[in-house]
Design a protein around this motif. Structure first.
Motif, PDB file in Angstrom:
ATOM      1  N   ASN A  80       7.258  12.025  19.586  1.00 37.59           N
ATOM      2  CA  ASN A  80       8.315  11.039  19.342  1.00 37.59           C
ATOM      3  C   ASN A  80       9.291  11.477  18.256  1.00 37.59           C
ATOM      4  O   ASN A  80      10.184  10.725  17.884  1.00 37.59           O
ATOM      5  N   ARG A  81       9.097  12.684  17.735  1.00 35.12           N
ATOM      6  CA  ARG A  81       9.999  13.160  16.689  1.00 35.12           C
ATOM      7  C   ARG A  81      11.049  14.051  17.355  1.00 35.12           C
ATOM      8  O   ARG A  81      10.730  14.793  18.283  1.00 35.12           O
ATOM      9  N   SER A  82      12.272  13.975  16.895  1.00 33.78           N
ATOM     10  CA  SER A  82      13.319  14.804  17.489  1.00 33.78           C
ATOM     11  C   SER A  82      13.131  16.252  17.042  1.00 33.78           C
ATOM     12  O   SER A  82      12.484  16.534  16.038  1.00 33.78           O
TER      13      SER A  82
ATOM     14  N   ALA B  75      14.453  16.694  13.557  1.00 32.47           N
ATOM     15  CA  ALA B  75      13.587  16.134  12.515  1.00 32.47           C
ATOM     16  C   ALA B  75      12.371  17.028  12.270  1.00 32.47           C
ATOM     17  O   ALA B  75      11.928  17.208  11.145  1.00 32.47           O
TER      18      ALA B  75
ATOM     19  N   GLN C 179      13.523  19.781  10.294  1.00 30.44           N
ATOM     20  CA  GLN C 179      13.939  19.322   8.966  1.00 30.44           C
ATOM     21  C   GLN C 179      12.770  19.226   7.996  1.00 30.44           C
ATOM     22  O   GLN C 179      12.872  19.651   6.857  1.00 30.44           O
ATOM     23  N   TRP C 180      11.657  18.663   8.468  1.00 35.09           N
ATOM     24  CA  TRP C 180      10.547  18.554   7.521  1.00 35.09           C
ATOM     25  C   TRP C 180       9.979  19.908   7.187  1.00 35.09           C
ATOM     26  O   TRP C 180       9.576  20.153   6.047  1.00 35.09           O
TER      27      TRP C 180
ATOM     28  N   LYS D 231      12.300  21.511   4.666  1.00 35.71           N
ATOM     29  CA  LYS D 231      12.142  20.861   3.369  1.00 35.71           C
ATOM     30  C   LYS D 231      10.885  21.391   2.654  1.00 35.71           C
ATOM     31  O   LYS D 231      10.893  21.625   1.444  1.00 35.71           O
ATOM     32  N   SER D 232       9.823  21.588   3.403  1.00 40.63           N
ATOM     33  CA  SER D 232       8.543  21.953   2.787  1.00 40.63           C
ATOM     34  C   SER D 232       8.606  23.312   2.098  1.00 40.63           C
ATOM     35  O   SER D 232       7.837  23.574   1.178  1.00 40.63           O
TER      36      SER D 232
ATOM     37  N   ALA E 296       8.851  14.335  -0.215  1.00 43.05           N
ATOM     38  CA  ALA E 296      10.009  14.219   0.677  1.00 43.05           C
ATOM     39  C   ALA E 296       9.637  14.651   2.087  1.00 43.05           C
ATOM     40  O   ALA E 296      10.056  14.038   3.070  1.00 43.05           O
ATOM     41  N   VAL E 297       8.823  15.714   2.181  1.00 39.31           N
ATOM     42  CA  VAL E 297       8.375  16.198   3.497  1.00 39.31           C
ATOM     43  C   VAL E 297       7.625  15.092   4.231  1.00 39.31           C
ATOM     44  O   VAL E 297       7.901  14.783   5.391  1.00 39.31           O
TER      45      VAL E 297
ATOM     46  N   ILE F 298       9.876  12.284   5.389  1.00 37.81           N
ATOM     47  CA  ILE F 298      10.592  12.620   6.629  1.00 37.81           C
ATOM     48  C   ILE F 298       9.644  12.463   7.812  1.00 37.81           C
ATOM     49  O   ILE F 298       9.972  11.840   8.823  1.00 37.81           O
ATOM     50  N   LYS F 299       8.424  13.000   7.662  1.00 40.46           N
ATOM     51  CA  LYS F 299       7.483  12.962   8.777  1.00 40.46           C
ATOM     52  C   LYS F 299       7.141  11.526   9.167  1.00 40.46           C
ATOM     53  O   LYS F 299       7.093  11.175  10.341  1.00 40.46           O
ATOM     54  N   LEU F 300       6.922  10.686   8.148  1.00 43.07           N
ATOM     55  CA  LEU F 300       6.503   9.313   8.431  1.00 43.07           C
ATOM     56  C   LEU F 300       7.610   8.527   9.129  1.00 43.07           C
ATOM     57  O   LEU F 300       7.372   7.837  10.116  1.00 43.07           O
TER      58      LEU F 300
ATOM     59  N   THR G 238      10.245   9.577  10.798  1.00 39.24           N
ATOM     60  CA  THR G 238      10.884  10.082  12.010  1.00 39.24           C
ATOM     61  C   THR G 238       9.999   9.826  13.231  1.00 39.24           C
ATOM     62  O   THR G 238      10.240  10.345  14.301  1.00 39.24           O
TER      63      THR G 238
END
Lengths: 311, 254
Positions: free
Chosen positions: A87-89, A92, A95-96, A99-100, B5-6, B9-11, B13
């Motif tokens: 369900n995540r694009s 996205a 993106q995570w 970011k990590s 922040a990671v 985003i995960k939660l 999205t």
């Protein structure tokens, strides 16, 4: 460079990976070849620190994966294209990951563009076809612009166009001076993709050579000869010390090429009805080398059929 | 901060946290409305009674928290996570913090939402939050939800399967703690130290003598410690579970 030293993984009684040592050189595409169940994926998971080895170690540029600072900048990996929340694009998901490892968010759009997923970036990844998922996985691997790349069966289930795209892509990555380690159970695919080969069967190293040497060494080059003067020819060939084998009304010669046999026939005055090189297929060569180490025997002939059918 | 922040985003999205938030608010505030709607002169509305539905929201929040981890195992994104962040403890701690914060916020929204609805529906009753007890009964819901989320995340890490983790949590909170009281002699003695009973004691313990009789509010806990030590033990339980789950996650193959 990836280096495995005495890598061993035991699950209960089964030894999935058995004292495996090999090196993956920089600037080349190295194929990781073995039948299904040979321990390729387990080895890759150990390289990435996801599974703990029972013995030995896997090092990337001399370091354990765990000790890498911002590992996505050093190692990019696609072990399974389905490691995405449905369900995540696509955006996205990247993106995570970006970011990590403190990767510039602009890089997300760059890699989406490289793999050609820009138009579906905001669609949910669960709706992607296998080819699209595979591309998303490659985008994730490229995110940190890493020097080392690992791909586990990247062409599995892809259409010919997708396979060609991935093959070219691997070559480009290696030409850029990166270390590319790609696993497959298809020698025919690896012969086209990889320059170096690490071949394993039942968790053990079978050989590490260049693809060229492996194919040459593995495929037996023989020449079939038919002649009304077979006995004279046999005597002449016998003197050169090559190995001979009778097959019906013809003679199969190993260790001499067509030109040499033709010249020998002319000098002995033997008439030739057939002089044809017999090249063993890559699949046969592969089976020959790993035949004894296939985990789940399906009968050799069936296995060859399966391998040839690309399953 | 990066890891938080990671996980944020995960939660956010995925959809389940949004749905769970809405459902949690719906059931708690809805229940407060029901309480206020049925309040009469001899069964007056109280601040404590407006929080009657907190247990329903608690269940939803724990489901959300457990899902935040188990879906990662379900879709193997936990491997992608450990690949990006090889320090598993750090990655999982960040997730726990983000989920617990969300749970706390949901708790505060649910509690003050319930109180707000009750205030609006029964304007003649004084529902001002004045005493320490009343503050605990309302704002305390946030704290209890946050700690419960930590417990749920830990169970999620240990069990890894959504259905298994959720069943375990629901059966434990709804059945096991209460069934313990049925054990002869020692049952009640054990029960007063069980974590969710202590959390309930934190919210409902030491009520105001001025409040309405017990039977018109949430049932009282049989715990004998003070409300704050009770919530401290509850938090300790959450941290212990989290610690165990981190040790296991580090030793296990991802």
């Amino acid at each position: 460079m990836i280096e495995a030293v005495g890598l061993t993984k035991r699950y209960g009684k089964t030894l999935a990976v058995d004292n495996l040592s090999f090196t993956v050189p920089t600037g080349r595409v190295t194929g990781f070849l073995g039948p299904n169940g040979a321990g390729k994926s387990t080895t890759m998971r150990m390289i990435l620190g996801l599974d703990a080895p029972t013995g030995g170690s896997a090092l990337i540029d001399g370091k354990h994966y765990r000790d890498l600072h911002q590992p996505l900048r050093t190692v990019g990996a696609l072990l399974d294209a389905k490691w995405v929340h449905p369900n995540r694009s696509a955006r996205a998901h990247l993106q995570w990951m970006a970011k990590s490892n403190k990767i510039n968010p602009k890089r997300v759009d760059e890699v989406l563009d490289i793999v050609g997923l820009t138009s579906v970036a905001n669609k949910r990844a669960g709706g992607f076809s296998l080819g699209m998922s595979q591309r998303l996985g490659i985008a994730a691997a490229l995110l940190g612009d890493p020097q080392v790349l690992l791909f586990d069966e990247p062409v599995n289930g892809l259409d010919p166009e997708g396979i060609l795209w991935i093959r070219k892509f691997m070559h480009r990555l290696a030409e850029e001076g990166r270390t590319v380690f790609v696993s497959s159970h298809l020698l025919s695919e690896m012969a086209l993709t990889a320059q170096e080969l690490v071949v394993i069967g039942r968790g053990k190293l079978i050989s590490q050579t260049s693809t060229e040497d492996f194919v040459a060494q593995a495929t037996e080059n023989t020449v079939r000869v038919r002649s009304p003067h077979l006995s004279a020819l046999r005597t002449a060939l016998g003197r050169t010390g090559v190995s001979l084998r009778d097959e019906g009304d013809s003679l199969v010669v190993t260790g001499m090429d067509c030109a040499e046999i033709g010249e020998l026939a002319a000098s002995t005055g033997a008439v030739l009805h057939e002089l044809s090189p017999q090249r063993g297929s890559l699949e046969e060569a592969f089976m020959q080398l790993t035949g004894d180490s296939v985990e789940y025997h399906a009968g050799l002939a069936e296995t060859i059929d399966l391998v040839a059918a690309g399953k | 901060m990066t890891l938080l922040a990671v996980e944020r985003i995960k939660l956010f999205t995925t959809r389940s946290p949004w749905w769970c938030t809405l459902i949690a608010l719906g059931v708690t505030v809805g229940f407060a409305a029901l309480m206020a709607g049925t309040a009469e002169a001899d069964v007056p509305m109280t601040v404590s009674a407006s929080q009657f539905g907190y247990g329903f929201g608690l269940v939803v929040v724990m489901v959300m928290a457990a899902l935040a981890v188990t879906t990662e195992y379900r879709f193997s994104t936990i491997r992608a996570t450990f690949q990006a962040i090889p320090n598993r403890s750090a990655a999982l701690l960040a997730k726990t913090v983000v989920v617990a914060l969300l749970a706390g916020v949901i708790g505060l929204l649910a509690a003050f939402g319930s109180w707000g609805v009750a205030t609006m529906m029964t304007p003649d009753v004084d529902l001002a939050i004045n005493t320490a007890f009343e503050w605990r009964a309302v704002a305390g819901v946030g704290l209890v939800y946050a700690i419960a989320a930590v417990v749920a995340v830990a169970v999620g890490i240990l069990v890894r399967h959504s259905a298994g983790a959720i069943s375990l949590l629901l059966i434990y909170t709804n059945l096991v703690e209460n069934l313990v009281t049925l054990i002869p002699t020692v049952g009640p003695k054990i029960h007063q130290w069980l974590p969710f009973n202590l959390a309930h004691h934190f919210l409902t313990g030491n009520p105001d003598p001025t409040g309405r009789p017990d039977q018109f509010g949430p049932g009282l806990s049989d715990a004998t410690v003070g409300p704050w030590p009770a919530v401290a033990i509850f938090a300790g339980f959450g941290l212990l579970m989290l610690l165990i789950s981190l040790v296991v996650a580090n030793r296990r193959d991802a």
